[in-house]
Motif scaffolding. Structure first.
Motif, PDB file in Angstrom:
ATOM      1  N   THR A 167      34.486 -33.487  33.792  1.00 30.32           N
ATOM      2  CA  THR A 167      33.315 -32.556  34.565  1.00 30.32           C
ATOM      3  C   THR A 167      32.914 -33.869  36.390  1.00 30.32           C
ATOM      4  O   THR A 167      32.399 -33.806  37.570  1.00 30.32           O
ATOM      5  N   ASP A 168      33.532 -34.763  36.300  1.00 40.33           N
ATOM      6  CA  ASP A 168      33.724 -36.207  37.244  1.00 40.33           C
ATOM      7  C   ASP A 168      35.155 -35.404  38.530  1.00 40.33           C
ATOM      8  O   ASP A 168      35.688 -36.405  38.781  1.00 40.33           O
ATOM      9  N   PHE A 169      34.117 -34.592  39.125  1.00 42.83           N
ATOM     10  CA  PHE A 169      34.972 -33.477  40.643  1.00 42.83           C
ATOM     11  C   PHE A 169      33.798 -32.856  41.464  1.00 42.83           C
ATOM     12  O   PHE A 169      32.491 -32.498  41.540  1.00 42.83           O
ATOM     13  N   CYS A 170      34.156 -33.745  42.761  1.00 43.42           N
ATOM     14  CA  CYS A 170      33.052 -33.187  43.667  1.00 43.42           C
ATOM     15  C   CYS A 170      34.068 -33.162  45.044  1.00 43.42           C
ATOM     16  O   CYS A 170      35.462 -33.245  46.184  1.00 43.42           O
ATOM     17  N   HIS A 171      33.635 -31.909  45.428  1.00 42.45           N
ATOM     18  CA  HIS A 171      34.015 -30.882  46.466  1.00 42.45           C
ATOM     19  C   HIS A 171      33.341 -31.590  47.492  1.00 42.45           C
ATOM     20  O   HIS A 171      31.516 -30.500  48.122  1.00 42.45           O
TER      21      HIS A 171
ATOM     22  N   TYR B 106      28.405 -43.195  59.377  1.00 36.81           N
ATOM     23  CA  TYR B 106      29.246 -43.137  58.633  1.00 36.81           C
ATOM     24  C   TYR B 106      28.255 -41.720  57.746  1.00 36.81           C
ATOM     25  O   TYR B 106      27.645 -41.465  57.202  1.00 36.81           O
ATOM     26  N   GLU B 107      29.469 -40.956  57.132  1.00 32.35           N
ATOM     27  CA  GLU B 107      29.551 -39.359  56.719  1.00 32.35           C
ATOM     28  C   GLU B 107      30.088 -40.025  55.258  1.00 32.35           C
ATOM     29  O   GLU B 107      31.395 -39.550  54.716  1.00 32.35           O
ATOM     30  N   LEU B 108      29.175 -40.053  54.460  1.00 34.37           N
ATOM     31  CA  LEU B 108      30.007 -40.068  52.627  1.00 34.37           C
ATOM     32  C   LEU B 108      30.533 -38.816  51.876  1.00 34.37           C
ATOM     33  O   LEU B 108      30.005 -37.149  53.118  1.00 34.37           O
ATOM     34  N   LEU B 109      31.843 -38.356  51.859  1.00 28.92           N
ATOM     35  CA  LEU B 109      32.397 -37.498  52.054  1.00 28.92           C
ATOM     36  C   LEU B 109      32.912 -37.244  49.953  1.00 28.92           C
ATOM     37  O   LEU B 109      33.684 -35.643  49.778  1.00 28.92           O
ATOM     38  N   GLY B 110      31.965 -37.753  49.577  1.00 24.93           N
ATOM     39  CA  GLY B 110      32.371 -37.459  48.130  1.00 24.93           C
ATOM     40  C   GLY B 110      31.833 -38.663  47.231  1.00 24.93           C
ATOM     41  O   GLY B 110      31.709 -39.811  47.911  1.00 24.93           O
ATOM     42  N   HIS B 111      31.145 -38.223  45.319  1.00 31.55           N
ATOM     43  CA  HIS B 111      30.535 -39.042  44.721  1.00 31.55           C
ATOM     44  C   HIS B 111      31.100 -38.578  43.078  1.00 31.55           C
ATOM     45  O   HIS B 111      31.490 -37.715  43.868  1.00 31.55           O
ATOM     46  N   LEU B 112      31.420 -39.799  42.882  1.00 34.63           N
ATOM     47  CA  LEU B 112      31.272 -39.316  41.615  1.00 34.63           C
ATOM     48  C   LEU B 112      30.194 -40.339  40.252  1.00 34.63           C
ATOM     49  O   LEU B 112      30.406 -41.384  40.493  1.00 34.63           O
ATOM     50  N   LEU B 113      29.319 -40.104  39.546  1.00 33.40           N
ATOM     51  CA  LEU B 113      29.048 -40.477  38.592  1.00 33.40           C
ATOM     52  C   LEU B 113      29.529 -41.334  37.127  1.00 33.40           C
ATOM     53  O   LEU B 113      29.245 -41.692  37.199  1.00 33.40           O
ATOM     54  N   SER B 114      30.878 -41.077  37.181  1.00 29.74           N
ATOM     55  CA  SER B 114      31.297 -41.381  35.343  1.00 29.74           C
ATOM     56  C   SER B 114      31.960 -42.078  35.618  1.00 29.74           C
ATOM     57  O   SER B 114      33.253 -42.143  37.088  1.00 29.74           O
TER      58      SER B 114
ATOM     59  N   PRO C 211      34.404 -43.038  50.198  1.00 29.21           N
ATOM     60  CA  PRO C 211      35.043 -42.296  50.699  1.00 29.21           C
ATOM     61  C   PRO C 211      34.034 -42.411  52.093  1.00 29.21           C
ATOM     62  O   PRO C 211      33.301 -41.187  51.760  1.00 29.21           O
ATOM     63  N   TYR C 212      34.354 -42.296  53.140  1.00 29.40           N
ATOM     64  CA  TYR C 212      33.790 -42.693  54.684  1.00 29.40           C
ATOM     65  C   TYR C 212      34.107 -41.950  55.337  1.00 29.40           C
ATOM     66  O   TYR C 212      35.210 -42.332  55.670  1.00 29.40           O
TER      67      TYR C 212
END
Length: 191
Positions: free
Chosen positions: A76-80, A100-108, A115-116
């Motif tokens: 489930t480590d997917f970010c859109h 800075y604009e954060l473009l995604g993150h994963l928690l695992s 990514p910015y």
């Protein structure tokens, strides 16, 4: 022959990792010290391999043995993030007028990726003393800058990219052409 669900999952993982690594079945069999026919049976889920065989395959594929047991289909480590909907971040120690604009993150996982989309606002000044752990990848989308990395200075423009060890001093030392925007991705290992 009846295939077990576990053997099928492990076989699919071995095959996927082999293909992703660009290794032929014969090449992996040689690297792992197992027969090509045994590897074929493992990949098709017809054999439940021993722990020793899995260790050999892991060494041949250069992955931890745990990779064979992860359920890739259920990850489930997917970010859109839709265009224009990144999270504006006030970064600690951020330089004034660097947006800075954060473009995604994963928690695992054990790899931390930031990514910015970085945009230099009209009042942005050069700043050459960024320094932090990890690797940094920059891809310039617009503008032109003079970028300093350690003792080197480079002219960088839209379409150029940089990849470097971020523990050295780095940053923009001159901004001859506006507007400037770039993708910045920092990779660090989680503690």
């Amino acid at each position: 022959m009846v295939r077990s669900a576990s053997a099928s999952r492990i076989g699919a993982q071995v095959r996927a990792l082999r293909i992703a690594g660009g290794t032929s079945a014969g090449g992996l069999a040689r690297l792992s010290g197992i027969s090509a026919s045994m590897l074929s049976r493992i990949e098709r889920g017809l054999v439940s391999p021993s722990v020793e065989t899995l260790e050999r395959l892991a060494q041949g594929l250069q992955v931890p043995i745990s990779r064979f047991f992860s359920d890739q289909a259920r990850r489930t480590d997917f970010c859109h993030v839709r265009a224009g909907h990144g999270v504006l971040v006030d970064r600690i120690g951020a330089v004034a007028d660097y947006r800075y604009e954060l473009l995604g993150h994963l928690l695992s996982g054990n790899l931390f990726v930031e990514p910015y989309l970085v945009t230099l606002l009209p009042g942005a000044d050069p700043y050459v003393t960024f320094q932090h752990p990890g690797l940094k990848f920059l891809y310039f989308l617009s503008g032109q800058v003079s970028y300093r990395y350690g003792g080197r200075s480079l002219e960088v423009r839209a379409g150029d990219s940089l990849l470097f060890d971020a523990t050295a001093l780095h940053g923009i030392e001159a901004i001859p052409t506006h507007p400037v925007s770039y993708l910045s991705v920092v990779f660090t290992l989680r503690e």
